[in-house]
Design an enzyme around this catalytic site. Sequence first.
Site, short mmCIF file in Angstrom:
data_model
loop_
_atom_site.label_atom_id
_atom_site.label_comp_id
_atom_site.label_asym_id
_atom_site.label_seq_id
_atom_site.Cartn_x
_atom_site.Cartn_y
_atom_site.Cartn_z
N ASN A 55 -9.97 0.10 0.08
CA ASN A 55 -8.50 0.17 0.07
C ASN A 55 -8.00 -0.39 -1.26
OD1 ASN A 55 -5.77 -0.19 0.40
ND2 ASN A 55 -5.92 -1.12 2.43
N CYS A 87 0.81 -1.23 0.00
CA CYS A 87 0.00 0.00 0.00
C CYS A 87 0.85 1.27 0.00
CB CYS A 87 -0.96 0.00 1.18
SG CYS A 87 -2.12 -1.37 1.13
N HIS A 102 -3.25 7.42 2.64
CA HIS A 102 -3.66 6.11 2.15
C HIS A 102 -5.05 5.82 2.68
CE1 HIS A 102 -3.88 2.01 1.10
NE2 HIS A 102 -3.64 1.54 2.31
N1 COA Z 1 -18.39 -8.13 9.42
C1 COA Z 1 -18.85 -8.36 10.65
N2 COA Z 1 -18.04 -8.69 11.68
C2 COA Z 1 -16.74 -8.79 11.44
C3 COA Z 1 -16.20 -8.56 10.16
C4 COA Z 1 -17.09 -8.22 9.13
N3 COA Z 1 -16.68 -7.96 7.87
N4 COA Z 1 -14.86 -8.73 10.22
C5 COA Z 1 -14.57 -9.04 11.49
N5 COA Z 1 -15.70 -9.09 12.23
C6 COA Z 1 -15.83 -9.39 13.65
C7 COA Z 1 -14.70 -10.20 14.20
O1 COA Z 1 -14.91 -11.57 13.96
C8 COA Z 1 -14.76 -9.84 15.67
O2 COA Z 1 -15.78 -10.64 16.27
P1 COA Z 1 -15.61 -11.20 17.77
O3 COA Z 1 -15.47 -9.97 18.63
O4 COA Z 1 -16.87 -11.95 17.97
O5 COA Z 1 -14.36 -12.03 17.73
C9 COA Z 1 -15.25 -8.40 15.69
O6 COA Z 1 -15.82 -8.17 14.38
C10 COA Z 1 -14.15 -7.38 15.95
O7 COA Z 1 -13.04 -7.72 15.17
P2 COA Z 1 -11.75 -6.83 15.16
O8 COA Z 1 -10.79 -7.38 14.17
O9 COA Z 1 -11.25 -6.64 16.56
O10 COA Z 1 -12.36 -5.44 14.65
P3 COA Z 1 -11.68 -4.04 14.48
O11 COA Z 1 -12.45 -3.00 15.16
O12 COA Z 1 -10.21 -4.09 14.73
O13 COA Z 1 -11.90 -3.77 12.92
C11 COA Z 1 -10.61 -3.89 10.89
C12 COA Z 1 -11.34 -4.65 11.97
C13 COA Z 1 -9.96 -4.86 9.95
C14 COA Z 1 -11.62 -3.04 10.16
C15 COA Z 1 -9.56 -2.95 11.55
O14 COA Z 1 -8.80 -3.68 12.48
C16 COA Z 1 -8.63 -2.35 10.55
O15 COA Z 1 -9.02 -1.55 9.72
N6 COA Z 1 -7.35 -2.69 10.64
C17 COA Z 1 -6.34 -2.14 9.77
C18 COA Z 1 -6.46 -2.83 8.45
C19 COA Z 1 -5.65 -2.17 7.42
O16 COA Z 1 -5.58 -0.97 7.38
N7 COA Z 1 -5.05 -2.98 6.59
C20 COA Z 1 -4.34 -2.56 5.47
C21 COA Z 1 -3.15 -1.79 5.83
S1 COA Z 1 -2.59 -1.10 4.39
#
Ligand code: COA
Length: 322
Positions: A279, A113, A249
């Site tokens: 993204n 990215c 980004h």
């Molecule tokens: N829909 C519904 N629920 C979802 C889901 C989806 N698409 N994806 C994950 N969940 C659930 C998980 O299973 C988890 O459930 P649980 O609490 O029962 O275990 C819950 O949502 C929370 O998951 P978590 O991963 O802690 O959520 P979060 O608030 O961290 O959000 C992201 C997840 C991926 C959106 C966030 O962590 C993020 O944006 N991270 C950075 C990713 C990124 O930028 N990547 C690229 C870098 S270039």
Amino acid sequence: MIYSRITGTGGYLPDKVLTNYDLEKIVDTSDQWIRERTGIRERHIAADGQNTVDLAEQAARRALQAAGRDPQDIDLIIVATTTPDRVFPSTACLLQKRLDRHGCAAFDLQAVCTGFVYALGVADKFVRTGSARCALVVGSETLSRVLDWKDRSTCVLFGDGAGAVVLEASEEPGILSSHLHADGAYEHLLSVPGGVSQGYDSFKDGKGFVTMKGNEVFKVAVNTLGRIVDETLEANALDKSDIDWLIPHQANIRIIQATAKKLKMPMDRVVVTVGEHGNTSSASVPLALDVAVRDGRIKAGETLLMEAFGGGFTWGSVLLKF
Ligand code: COA
């Protein structure tokens, strides 16, 4: 003193739009969850047979047109991509062929990215040292091809697209500084584990798809992007208030808001496209730039801060006068 200046921008998004409501029919998710956690409402997905070079070509032609340049004027092509069309030749060479431009240097750059920010930093060095006078710098991705469409924790986040700029030698700045970093110690938090040198079997059992520890990536991204903002301002002896536009980004609206807060920047000075693009990896920054240039928000002479973070981990920034 030779500087490099962006003289034209271009962007391209595939026609097909995949909304959060469409995703509700594919995996156990909801529009509300995706919007609240990421800010994404929809993303574009490349059509069957539409590949990274197809997207790159559209964005490149638009950037050339905006710069008033012909493909024959280009003397360097860099394509930032993590989803190249082939093992080789590079997507940059495939693009060069499409543009009917023969002989100039052309290569791909892989920094996930952060790819476009890296590519712009590298192209700036080529121009400043006199090795190139008119560079085409592209970020182009078909991330949809490396997603596991059964994994709700990743497939809702990404989209396809391409963005490009023409970067030319100039007596006026231009790019003021670029800051590029990486720390491979974090490779396990965000990766596609399979790879050609491990043999084609390494792509089996889901190892050809993006895997991510989302919340761990989130924390490192927020901290790292905060630090790169400080580093960039310090290197240029600038104050936060000197930045006219932040072009981040586009991974997650919450990460973008955290960086804006660090800069004490109101969100109306931040270019946000994550809602409509998702993204798009290396395409995200040049696509956001192009959107805000074409809708008239970004004007000549303004100071822009671009920043990105991605797999590797890699991260970086470019500060420039537009
Ligand atoms: N829909 C519904 N629920 C979802 C889901 C989806 N698409 N994806 C994950 N969940 C659930 C998980 O299973 C988890 O459930 P649980 O609490 O029962 O275990 C819950 O949502 C929370 O998951 P978590 O991963 O802690 O959520 P979060 O608030 O961290 O959000 C992201 C997840 C991926 C959106 C966030 O962590 C993020 O944006 N991270 C950075 C990713 C990124 O930028 N990547 C690229 C870098 S270039």
